[in-house]
Write a protein that holds these residues in place. Sequence first.
Motif, PDB file in Angstrom:
ATOM      1  N   GLU A   1       0.822  -1.212   0.000  1.00  0.00           N
ATOM      2  CA  GLU A   1       0.000   0.000   0.000  1.00  0.00           C
ATOM      3  C   GLU A   1       0.853   1.257   0.000  1.00  0.00           C
ATOM      4  O   GLU A   1       0.599   2.191  -0.754  1.00  0.00           O
ATOM      5  N   VAL A   2       1.887   1.270   0.843  1.00  0.00           N
ATOM      6  CA  VAL A   2       2.725   2.469   0.968  1.00  0.00           C
ATOM      7  C   VAL A   2       3.489   2.725  -0.333  1.00  0.00           C
ATOM      8  O   VAL A   2       3.579   3.858  -0.794  1.00  0.00           O
ATOM      9  N   TRP A   3       4.006   1.665  -0.925  1.00  0.00           N
ATOM     10  CA  TRP A   3       4.792   1.816  -2.154  1.00  0.00           C
ATOM     11  C   TRP A   3       3.913   1.715  -3.405  1.00  0.00           C
ATOM     12  O   TRP A   3       4.412   1.811  -4.516  1.00  0.00           O
ATOM     13  N   GLN A   4       2.630   1.447  -3.203  1.00  0.00           N
ATOM     14  CA  GLN A   4       1.662   1.317  -4.302  1.00  0.00           C
ATOM     15  C   GLN A   4       2.158   0.377  -5.399  1.00  0.00           C
ATOM     16  O   GLN A   4       2.246   0.743  -6.566  1.00  0.00           O
TER      17      GLN A   4
ATOM     18  N   LYS B   1       0.036   4.737   7.569  1.00  0.00           N
ATOM     19  CA  LYS B   1       0.153   4.206   6.208  1.00  0.00           C
ATOM     20  C   LYS B   1      -0.093   5.311   5.185  1.00  0.00           C
ATOM     21  O   LYS B   1       0.656   5.461   4.218  1.00  0.00           O
ATOM     22  N   GLN B   2      -1.140   6.099   5.415  1.00  0.00           N
ATOM     23  CA  GLN B   2      -1.486   7.167   4.476  1.00  0.00           C
ATOM     24  C   GLN B   2      -0.384   8.221   4.419  1.00  0.00           C
ATOM     25  O   GLN B   2      -0.013   8.688   3.338  1.00  0.00           O
TER      26      GLN B   2
ATOM     27  N   HIS C   1       5.896   8.879  -0.042  1.00  0.00           N
ATOM     28  CA  HIS C   1       6.641   8.032  -0.978  1.00  0.00           C
ATOM     29  C   HIS C   1       6.793   8.683  -2.351  1.00  0.00           C
ATOM     30  O   HIS C   1       7.798   8.475  -3.029  1.00  0.00           O
TER      31      HIS C   1
ATOM     32  N   GLN D   1       2.473   6.747   2.507  1.00  0.00           N
ATOM     33  CA  GLN D   1       2.146   6.598   1.089  1.00  0.00           C
ATOM     34  C   GLN D   1       2.291   7.939   0.372  1.00  0.00           C
ATOM     35  O   GLN D   1       2.827   8.020  -0.733  1.00  0.00           O
ATOM     36  N   GLN D   2       1.834   8.992   1.038  1.00  0.00           N
ATOM     37  CA  GLN D   2       1.916  10.330   0.468  1.00  0.00           C
ATOM     38  C   GLN D   2       3.376  10.756   0.300  1.00  0.00           C
ATOM     39  O   GLN D   2       3.758  11.305  -0.722  1.00  0.00           O
TER      40      GLN D   2
END
Lengths: 68, 141
Positions: free
Chosen positions: A43-46, B39-40, B46, B43-44
């Motif tokens: 999820e984090v690295w999509q 996590k969000q 990243h 993710q942002q």
Amino acid sequence: MRNVSLYPGFLSLVSISLTACVTINIYFPAAAAEKAADKIIEEVWQLDDAEKNGQGAEETHSDNQPTY
Amino acid sequence: MNKLFSCLILLVILLSLPLATHARGANIEINTPAITKLKQSMQQRHGQLASHYASGAIGLTGDGLIAMRDANVLPLAQRQPVNALIAAENQDRNALYQEIASANNHPEWEKDIRATFSQRWISLAKSGWWYQAANGAWAKK
């Protein structure tokens, strides 16, 4: 009363289930942790499905393993 | 008759107990508001970090964090902002490992969770990204 004869049963049930939880959870569930980590990292690295090929097969196996 | 009945019920419950506890023990809880928030946030971030992993400026460390591997690939003006990104990312990662451990009612698992993540970050990293091998030296995937 009918319920009175059930008390000892329930008491022992509660104590046994408490000890059972403690003994089982003391061990770090490595396979489950790995799966959880993969889920978060994806999820984090999509990451798309195309990029993590090969991982799926490994994961489904760890589900069926009779760990402890 | 009454006693026999209660014994029977107890027996059935006791026999089904290992199944229930097994299912519980084999799972790791990761669906809490705190974990979702971390996590969000990661993710942002990243989006800003990805190019620096690829350039080799940032590498994945052996303890589940990230670090500046080679500042020389960055223009001088970018080094400070990238350092700030690294610090923020590491703060989130440390919090994530701690949150997962406490969400599962085992704060002492934090070390195991960190070790698991460290391995998985590196396993799932794209080729060309840098990581710290077991001996501490940087290696390219």
